[in-house]
Scaffold this active site. Structure first.
Site, PDB file in Angstrom:
ATOM      1  N   HIS A 152      79.119  51.552  48.590  1.00 14.81           N
ATOM      2  CA  HIS A 152      79.124  52.446  49.754  1.00 14.81           C
ATOM      3  C   HIS A 152      78.662  53.823  49.310  1.00 14.81           C
ATOM      4  O   HIS A 152      78.454  54.055  48.107  1.00 14.81           O
ATOM      5  CB  HIS A 152      80.541  52.522  50.364  1.00 14.81           C
ATOM      6  CG  HIS A 152      81.527  53.112  49.428  1.00 14.81           C
ATOM      7  ND1 HIS A 152      82.235  52.354  48.499  1.00 14.81           N
ATOM      8  CD2 HIS A 152      81.888  54.407  49.211  1.00 14.81           C
ATOM      9  CE1 HIS A 152      82.991  53.149  47.780  1.00 14.81           C
ATOM     10  NE2 HIS A 152      82.794  54.398  48.182  1.00 14.81           N
ATOM     11  N   GLU A 178      80.747  63.494  45.593  1.00 20.17           N
ATOM     12  CA  GLU A 178      82.205  63.661  45.372  1.00 20.17           C
ATOM     13  C   GLU A 178      82.442  64.263  43.987  1.00 20.17           C
ATOM     14  O   GLU A 178      83.081  65.314  43.865  1.00 20.17           O
ATOM     15  CB  GLU A 178      82.895  62.294  45.485  1.00 20.17           C
ATOM     16  CG  GLU A 178      82.715  61.665  46.884  1.00 20.17           C
ATOM     17  CD  GLU A 178      83.904  60.894  47.344  1.00 20.17           C
ATOM     18  OE1 GLU A 178      84.157  59.808  46.790  1.00 20.17           O
ATOM     19  OE2 GLU A 178      84.622  61.373  48.238  1.00 20.17           O
ATOM     20  N   HIS A 210      78.694  54.537  45.257  1.00 17.33           N
ATOM     21  CA  HIS A 210      79.786  53.919  44.489  1.00 17.33           C
ATOM     22  C   HIS A 210      79.666  52.400  44.519  1.00 17.33           C
ATOM     23  O   HIS A 210      79.673  51.793  45.587  1.00 17.33           O
ATOM     24  CB  HIS A 210      81.139  54.337  45.080  1.00 17.33           C
ATOM     25  CG  HIS A 210      81.461  55.780  44.833  1.00 17.33           C
ATOM     26  ND1 HIS A 210      82.350  56.504  45.615  1.00 17.33           N
ATOM     27  CD2 HIS A 210      80.984  56.660  43.910  1.00 17.33           C
ATOM     28  CE1 HIS A 210      82.426  57.739  45.169  1.00 17.33           C
ATOM     29  NE2 HIS A 210      81.603  57.864  44.131  1.00 17.33           N
ATOM     30  N   THR A 219      88.913  57.709  46.056  1.00 19.06           N
ATOM     31  CA  THR A 219      88.694  59.060  46.592  1.00 19.06           C
ATOM     32  C   THR A 219      88.983  59.130  48.100  1.00 19.06           C
ATOM     33  O   THR A 219      88.783  60.163  48.739  1.00 19.06           O
ATOM     34  CB  THR A 219      87.233  59.505  46.378  1.00 19.06           C
ATOM     35  OG1 THR A 219      86.379  58.638  47.151  1.00 19.06           O
ATOM     36  CG2 THR A 219      86.852  59.462  44.915  1.00 19.06           C
TER      37      THR A 219
HETATM   38  C1  LIG Z   1      93.780  47.652  49.347  1.00 18.06           C
HETATM   39  C2  LIG Z   1      93.235  48.668  50.270  1.00 18.06           C
HETATM   40  O1  LIG Z   1      92.477  49.593  49.495  1.00 18.06           O
HETATM   41  C3  LIG Z   1      91.186  49.734  49.835  1.00 18.06           C
HETATM   42  O2  LIG Z   1      90.677  49.106  50.738  1.00 18.06           O
HETATM   43  C4  LIG Z   1      90.444  50.723  48.987  1.00 18.06           C
HETATM   44  C5  LIG Z   1      88.973  50.816  49.395  1.00 18.06           C
HETATM   45  C6  LIG Z   1      88.245  51.863  48.579  1.00 18.06           C
HETATM   46  C7  LIG Z   1      87.358  51.446  47.587  1.00 18.06           C
HETATM   47  C8  LIG Z   1      86.654  52.416  46.835  1.00 18.06           C
HETATM   48  C9  LIG Z   1      86.863  53.777  47.097  1.00 18.06           C
HETATM   49  S1  LIG Z   1      85.994  54.994  46.181  1.00 18.06           S
HETATM   50  N1  LIG Z   1      85.343  56.060  47.188  1.00 18.06           N
HETATM   51  O3  LIG Z   1      86.991  55.658  45.348  1.00 18.06           O
HETATM   52  O4  LIG Z   1      84.943  54.282  45.444  1.00 18.06           O
HETATM   53  C10 LIG Z   1      87.747  54.191  48.079  1.00 18.06           C
HETATM   54  C11 LIG Z   1      88.455  53.217  48.826  1.00 18.06           C
HETATM   55 ZN   LIG Z   2      83.381  56.084  47.321  1.00 18.89          ZN
END
Ligand SMILES: CCOC(=O)CCc1ccc(S(N)(=O)=O)cc1
Ligand SMILES: [Zn+2]
Length: 258
Positions: free
Chosen positions: A92, A104, A117, A200
């Site tokens: 994403h 970020e 990411h 993040t």
């Molecule tokens: C178990 C529920 O947790 C999620 O869905 C986390 C999803 C999530 C995945 C990656 C990121 S990042 N921007 O730090 O790469 C943030 C949030």
């Molecule tokens: Zn991310």
């Protein structure tokens, strides 16, 4: 609290109310300050093997646009600071409304216009969600690539061309099966910063081994404009979907380069 977002009334300054870990000592992103990082000759080369996906979606989840295969397909990440194999989960983006902001992580205070990411989870867990909740910094491994404006990125073009189809929150499209995710990555995954951090976005779990590449990828101005046409769940441009840097506290940032 309204669902979390990046606006004045639901942005990063509010997240601690639902996620108290927001004020933890291992939060991400951070400002990567070259004068404070330490070269680690023990860091091995990283290997990412991405095999074609038969049924992947590209979706707008209200706070990012995300490439998500339906289930594991054997795409994996090994090496570098990682002790075990990690399975690919999704990739994403985070971006700004102009070229001076959007990433970020920062490098010596400099922000890039966007950050990509690639999210992977520790294969010793039964699932991605278990890896997020596994405690400690080895649940996920996220590869971070800065994006800067320059030549068109042919590898990302199949994805940026789909953006108009996921302009509105909650929409998704199927990604053509000939999409070659491997082509997005540089030929060799060298020169990176690595440190223990967190998601993040909420739930902000401190479960991430961060691997941020020094060399930005290039995307064209038109590709950046495509991101800036995406709308969030409040009907506003999604640009600005980045968390500001968090305190390093007593963490070390290691580099694979001198
Ligand atoms: C178990 C529920 O947790 C999620 O869905 C986390 C999803 C999530 C995945 C990656 C990121 S990042 N921007 O730090 O790469 C943030 C949030
Ligand atoms: Zn991310």
């Amino acid at each position: 609290m309204a669902p979390w977002g990046y606006e004045k009334d639901n942005g990063p300054a509010h997240w601690h109310k639902d996620c108290p870990i927001a004020n933890g000592k291992n939060q991400s992103p951070i400002d990567l300050i070259n004068g404070e990082v330490k070269y680690d000759s023990g860091l091995k080369p990283l290997t990412a093997k991405y095999v074609p996906f038969s049924d992947a979606k590209f979706l707008n989840n209200g706070h990012s646009v995300q490439f998500q295969p339906s289930a594991g397909n054997g795409s994996e990440l090994t090496g570098g600071p990682l002790a075990v194999k990690y399975n690919f989960e999704q990739f994403h983006f985070h971006w700004g409304n102009n070229d001076t902001e959007g990433s970020e992580h920062r490098v010596d205070g400099k922000m890039y216009p966007a950050e990509l990411h690639f999210v992977h989870w520790n294969s010793t867990n039964p699932s991605f969600k278990d890896a997020v909740g596994s405690g400690g910094p080895n649940g996920l491994a996220v590869l971070g690539f800065f994006l800067k404006v320059g030549a068109e990125n042919a590898a990302l073009k199949p994805i940026t061309d789909l953006i108009p189809k996921v302009k509105d929150a909650g929409t998704s499209v199927t990604v053509p099966s000939n999409f070659d995710m491997q082509a997005i990555l540089p030929a060799t995954l060298t020169d990176y910063y690595t440190y223990d951090g967190s998601l993040t976005t909420p739930p902000l779990a401190e479960c991430v081994k961060w691997i941020v590449f020094k060399q930005p990828l290039e995307v064209s101005a038109a590709q950046m404009e495509a991101f800036r046409s995406v709308i969030n769940r409040d009907g506003k441009p999604m640009g600005g979907n980045y968390r500001p840097p968090c305190p390093l506290h007593d963490r070390a940032v290691k580099t694979s380069f001198k």
